[in-house]
Design a protein around this motif. Structure first.
Motif, short mmCIF file in Angstrom:
data_model
loop_
_atom_site.label_atom_id
_atom_site.label_comp_id
_atom_site.label_asym_id
_atom_site.label_seq_id
_atom_site.Cartn_x
_atom_site.Cartn_y
_atom_site.Cartn_z
N LEU A 372 0.82 -1.21 0.00
CA LEU A 372 0.00 0.00 0.00
C LEU A 372 0.86 1.27 0.00
O LEU A 372 0.41 2.33 -0.46
CB LEU A 372 -0.94 0.00 1.22
N LEU A 373 2.08 1.16 0.51
CA LEU A 373 2.99 2.31 0.47
C LEU A 373 3.60 2.52 -0.91
O LEU A 373 4.13 3.59 -1.19
CB LEU A 373 4.12 2.12 1.48
N GLY A 374 3.54 1.48 -1.75
CA GLY A 374 4.16 1.56 -3.06
C GLY A 374 5.59 1.08 -3.05
O GLY A 374 6.43 1.56 -3.83
N CYS A 375 5.90 0.09 -2.18
CA CYS A 375 7.25 -0.48 -2.09
C CYS A 375 7.18 -1.97 -2.37
O CYS A 375 6.16 -2.62 -2.14
CB CYS A 375 7.83 -0.27 -0.69
N THR A 376 8.31 -2.51 -2.84
CA THR A 376 8.39 -3.94 -3.10
C THR A 376 9.39 -4.64 -2.18
O THR A 376 9.33 -5.85 -2.01
CB THR A 376 8.79 -4.21 -4.55
N GLU A 377 10.32 -3.89 -1.60
CA GLU A 377 11.32 -4.46 -0.69
C GLU A 377 11.52 -3.52 0.49
O GLU A 377 11.37 -2.29 0.34
CB GLU A 377 12.67 -4.66 -1.40
N ILE A 378 11.90 -4.06 1.63
CA ILE A 378 12.01 -3.20 2.80
C ILE A 378 13.22 -2.27 2.73
O ILE A 378 13.25 -1.22 3.40
CB ILE A 378 12.06 -4.03 4.11
N ASN A 379 14.23 -2.61 1.90
CA ASN A 379 15.37 -1.69 1.80
C ASN A 379 15.03 -0.41 1.04
O ASN A 379 15.85 0.51 0.97
CB ASN A 379 16.58 -2.39 1.18
N GLN A 380 13.83 -0.34 0.50
CA GLN A 380 13.37 0.89 -0.14
C GLN A 380 12.78 1.88 0.86
O GLN A 380 12.60 3.05 0.53
CB GLN A 380 12.30 0.57 -1.20
#
Length: 387
Positions: A372-380
């Motif tokens: 929902l934030l528009g991220c695919t990986e937590i390092n982003q």
């Protein structure tokens, strides 16, 4: 129809950690519930741990391909399924028979570390034998020989890390917990009567082998004195109020594995820990059970991250109730978040299956929030995703 949390035994119907908490409260005797839920003094810090998370707002980005998402991360050169570990909590045998073992198995199944408390009720050797990624939490005793004995056992068991708690040299004032007893570890009449209303708990905890024992203090206590009462008395006497940075230096020199300090809340202390070669710290106010009016970990995380730089392990403890809380902590600079009460609610609600469910809920919510934030990986993740 009024809204109502689900408190039944069918764990599949639990929609959130709050449902598991409702089930736990329904099952536990009053004195166990107070032990699990209570904080220090007026419980201001306990409340703040949640409020601080609630006050953080997201800033989501749209029109991003989020069809493939990954919560995994690397801690100490090994990958884990998500940036979460089970926090060290004591006397979990009060919540479910051999509760620490059930938590460790849940952590292994979820692919995350388990931090075992020194005052757990299952031996560290049995926990290590499960194959979970095993970290051992310690208190520093006045009698260093007792302390060295636990370290040697942890070394032989193959523990990856020691986690030294540094914020309990003076024990907090947990008044609501103490009100349940007429003398140390002797329940008052009100709680004894209430115990009769919780037969399932009695049969799970008391009937198999009586009150759980602090098995990891066995080398420190006199023979056959590992009862809760004797162990509590021992801990009160043995906590070392002289604990200081020289003790951390000594431990660093005598432990070759990873070393983490738990209970720091300032950038000055974090920098000192880093200078002494500590591998990471847990930013923590002890779940609101020690100094009341202390800040929450999430409040001071940005300052500490800025002080120590990006190459130092920062772990956040206290207040996690949603997978979105985990994402908020990562945005502010945490590498790892601890689940204390959150997984204990699951344990109390349904043993290992309940702990499994708690971790499943956290992981599902965190993955959803990431998308929902528009991220695919937590390092982003970073502060740019917060208002």
């Amino acid at each position: 129809m009024l809204r109502r949390l689900y408190s039944g035994s069918n764990l599949d119907r639990a929609q959130s950690l709050y449902d598991l908490r409702a089930r736990a409260v329904k099952k536990l005797p009053n004195f166990c519930r107070e032990y699990l839920e209570g904080g220090g003094d007026d419980e201001l810090t306990l409340s703040r741990n949640r409020q601080s998370f609630n006050d953080i707002l997201f800033r989501p980005r749209m029109l991003v391909d989020i069809s493939q998402r990954d919560l995994s991360t690397q801690i100490f050169d090994q990958r884990i399924a998500m940036p979460l570990a089970i926090a060290p909590t004591g006397f979990n045998g009060l919540l479910s028979h051999e509760g620490d073992l059930k938590l460790a198995l849940a952590a292994k199944k979820a692919g995350i570390p388990f931090i075992q408390s020194l005052v757990s009720t299952v031996s560290l050797e049995r926990i290590a034998a499960t194959g979970v990624r095993h970290w051992m939490q310690l208190y520093l005793f006045q009698n260093r020989e007792n302390f060295k004995g636990v370290i040697e056992r942890a070394k032989k068991a193959g523990c990856e890390a020691l986690v030294l708690t540094v914020d309990t040299s003076v024990l907090g004032n947990r008044t609501w917990d103490r009100r349940n007893y007429r003398a140390p570890m002797q329940l008052n009449l009100r709680n004894l009567i209430h115990l009769a209303t919780r037969p399932a708990w009695v049969w799970d905890i008391l009937v198999p082998k009586g009150m759980p024992k602090f098995t990891n203090l066995g080398d420190s206590l006199p023979p056959n004195q590992a009862s809760a009462k004797n162990a509590a008395s021992f801990l009160t006497k043995e906590m070392d109020a002289s604990l200081n940075w020289q003790d951390v230096r000594w431990l660093r020199e005598n432990w070759q594995g990873k070393l983490i300090l738990k209970g720091l809340l300032t950038s000055e202390d974090a920098l000192q820990a880093k200078a002494l070669g500590v591998d990471g710290i847990v930013i923590s106010n002890h779940g609101g059970r020690q100094l009341d009016s202390a800040p929450s970990a999430i409040d001071v995380l940005p300052e500490i991250r800025q002080a120590v730089g990006q190459d130092f392990l920062l772990i956040v403890d206290g207040g996690l109730r949603r997978g979105s809380d985990l994402i908020k902590a990562l945005c502010l600079g945490a590498n790892l978040v601890l689940s204390g009460r959150a997984t204990l609610y699951g344990l109390a609600a349904g043993g290992q299956a309940g702990a499994d469910k708690a971790l499943e809920i956290i992981q599902t919510e965190a993955d959803r929030t990431l998308g929902l934030l528009g991220c695919t990986e937590i390092n982003q993740l970073g502060k740019e995703y917060l208002l």
